[in-house]
Design a protein around this motif. Sequence first.
Motif, short mmCIF file in Angstrom:
data_model
loop_
_atom_site.label_atom_id
_atom_site.label_comp_id
_atom_site.label_asym_id
_atom_site.label_seq_id
_atom_site.Cartn_x
_atom_site.Cartn_y
_atom_site.Cartn_z
N ALA A 109 46.33 0.45 -1.22
CA ALA A 109 46.64 1.75 -0.60
C ALA A 109 45.37 2.58 -0.46
CB ALA A 109 47.67 2.50 -1.44
N PHE A 110 45.24 3.21 0.71
CA PHE A 110 44.08 4.03 1.02
C PHE A 110 44.59 5.39 1.50
CE2 PHE A 110 43.13 -0.41 1.53
CZ PHE A 110 41.85 -0.57 1.02
N VAL A 111 44.44 6.41 0.69
CA VAL A 111 44.94 7.73 1.04
C VAL A 111 43.89 8.44 1.90
CG1 VAL A 111 45.86 9.92 0.20
CG2 VAL A 111 46.24 7.82 -1.11
N LEU A 112 44.28 8.78 3.11
CA LEU A 112 43.34 9.33 4.08
C LEU A 112 43.17 10.83 3.92
CD1 LEU A 112 41.54 8.89 6.59
CD2 LEU A 112 43.60 9.18 7.99
N GLN A 113 41.94 11.24 3.72
CA GLN A 113 41.58 12.66 3.76
C GLN A 113 41.04 12.93 5.16
OE1 GLN A 113 38.76 13.27 0.54
NE2 GLN A 113 40.12 12.32 -0.96
N TYR A 114 41.98 13.20 6.09
CA TYR A 114 41.56 13.47 7.47
C TYR A 114 41.30 14.95 7.65
CZ TYR A 114 46.60 14.51 8.24
OH TYR A 114 47.88 15.00 8.17
N ARG A 115 40.61 15.28 8.73
CA ARG A 115 40.13 16.65 8.90
C ARG A 115 41.26 17.66 9.12
NH1 ARG A 115 35.59 15.45 13.23
NH2 ARG A 115 36.48 13.34 13.05
N VAL A 116 41.21 18.70 8.37
CA VAL A 116 42.05 19.88 8.48
C VAL A 116 41.16 21.09 8.16
CG1 VAL A 116 44.29 18.82 7.95
CG2 VAL A 116 42.84 19.56 6.05
N PRO A 117 41.56 22.28 8.61
CA PRO A 117 42.77 22.61 9.36
C PRO A 117 42.58 22.53 10.87
CG PRO A 117 41.67 24.63 8.72
CD PRO A 117 40.84 23.49 8.16
N ASP A 118 43.68 22.24 11.55
CA ASP A 118 43.79 22.37 13.00
C ASP A 118 42.72 21.57 13.75
OD1 ASP A 118 45.85 24.21 12.50
OD2 ASP A 118 44.39 25.81 12.25
N LYS A 119 42.60 20.28 13.39
CA LYS A 119 41.62 19.40 14.04
C LYS A 119 42.31 18.09 14.41
CE LYS A 119 37.76 21.57 11.66
NZ LYS A 119 36.64 21.42 10.68
N LYS A 120 43.26 18.17 15.33
CA LYS A 120 44.05 16.99 15.69
C LYS A 120 43.19 15.88 16.28
CE LYS A 120 48.10 17.08 17.49
NZ LYS A 120 49.24 17.30 18.40
N ASP A 121 42.22 16.25 17.12
CA ASP A 121 41.34 15.23 17.70
C ASP A 121 40.52 14.57 16.60
OD1 ASP A 121 42.30 15.83 20.21
OD2 ASP A 121 40.60 17.10 20.76
N GLY A 122 40.01 15.36 15.69
CA GLY A 122 39.24 14.81 14.58
C GLY A 122 40.09 13.92 13.69
N ALA A 123 41.35 14.30 13.48
CA ALA A 123 42.24 13.49 12.65
C ALA A 123 42.43 12.10 13.26
CB ALA A 123 43.58 14.20 12.49
N LEU A 124 42.57 12.03 14.59
CA LEU A 124 42.73 10.73 15.24
C LEU A 124 41.45 9.90 15.10
CD1 LEU A 124 44.44 8.78 16.92
CD2 LEU A 124 43.58 9.92 18.98
#
Length: 284
Positions: A109-124
């Motif tokens: 399991a790899f828990v993703l620390q994706y970009r927040v707040p409000d960075k939908k393009d960055g999250a993808l």
Amino acid sequence: MKIIISALLLIMISFETYSQKSDILHLWPGKVPGETKDKNPPVAAPSENDKILRIAEVTDPAVEIFLPEKSARNGAAFIICPGGGYHILAYDLEGTEIAAWLNKIGFAAFVLQYRVPDKKDGALQDVQRAIRVIRGNAAKYAIDPEKIGVMGFSAGGSLTARASTLFNKKTYSPVDKDDSLSCRPSFAMLIYPAYLDQGPELSLTPELKLSNEVPPMFIFQTADDQYGNSAIVMAQALRNAKLPVELHLLPAGGHGYGLRSGKRAAETWPSLAEKWLGSIIKPK
């Protein structure tokens, strides 16, 4: 006041509910594409006295790695996308606690620390990069590079759906050899997903592009969830496209329950998901 916490402290906090040792793998060796801020440790949101660890800001995307005991390994893996409206990450409720369950049933399991707040393009960008990096390091983690799935909750379910339908979309310039690899997930699980019905008259969100390469999906939702239509719309679109999907809809349960005990929905979806996984993943 925002509280800056180091990756080490973040791991220590997650140990309250999950004690197995984990490591942090930072996804971007140089500048993070599209990011205007310098890389810094995750920022924790103030406590809301509900026993949920929330991350309010990520500028240095990473995955926290949890590996199962050697005797339990099935050779497959999941990247976990916590929810939080693309504003925060519900990091333990929909991240590290899910990792613990996955490890018990044999998954890395790899828990993703994706970009927040409000960075939908960055999250993808972050989830695509995570799939490629983990695929490129599959031997190191004793996993099959063709058995790497993505799962997400709420906004993380949205991100999972995007990763599962937009894998042919180039969202950033390659940074190393891992970026020559596919970012298509092998399978996907959407648990109370949100934002999938933003098309005309609550139809499928136009961004989501279905093709015959979309991986098999498991979707779980409750009818009284304010985002409940997302699951129905996604499942209907997949069915119409003759793509493999399994949908479960309970009459009640609300939203944001993770797998914490005491709620029927939280106690129901893991066993259903495990059976589904058993049907699509052949043993080593």
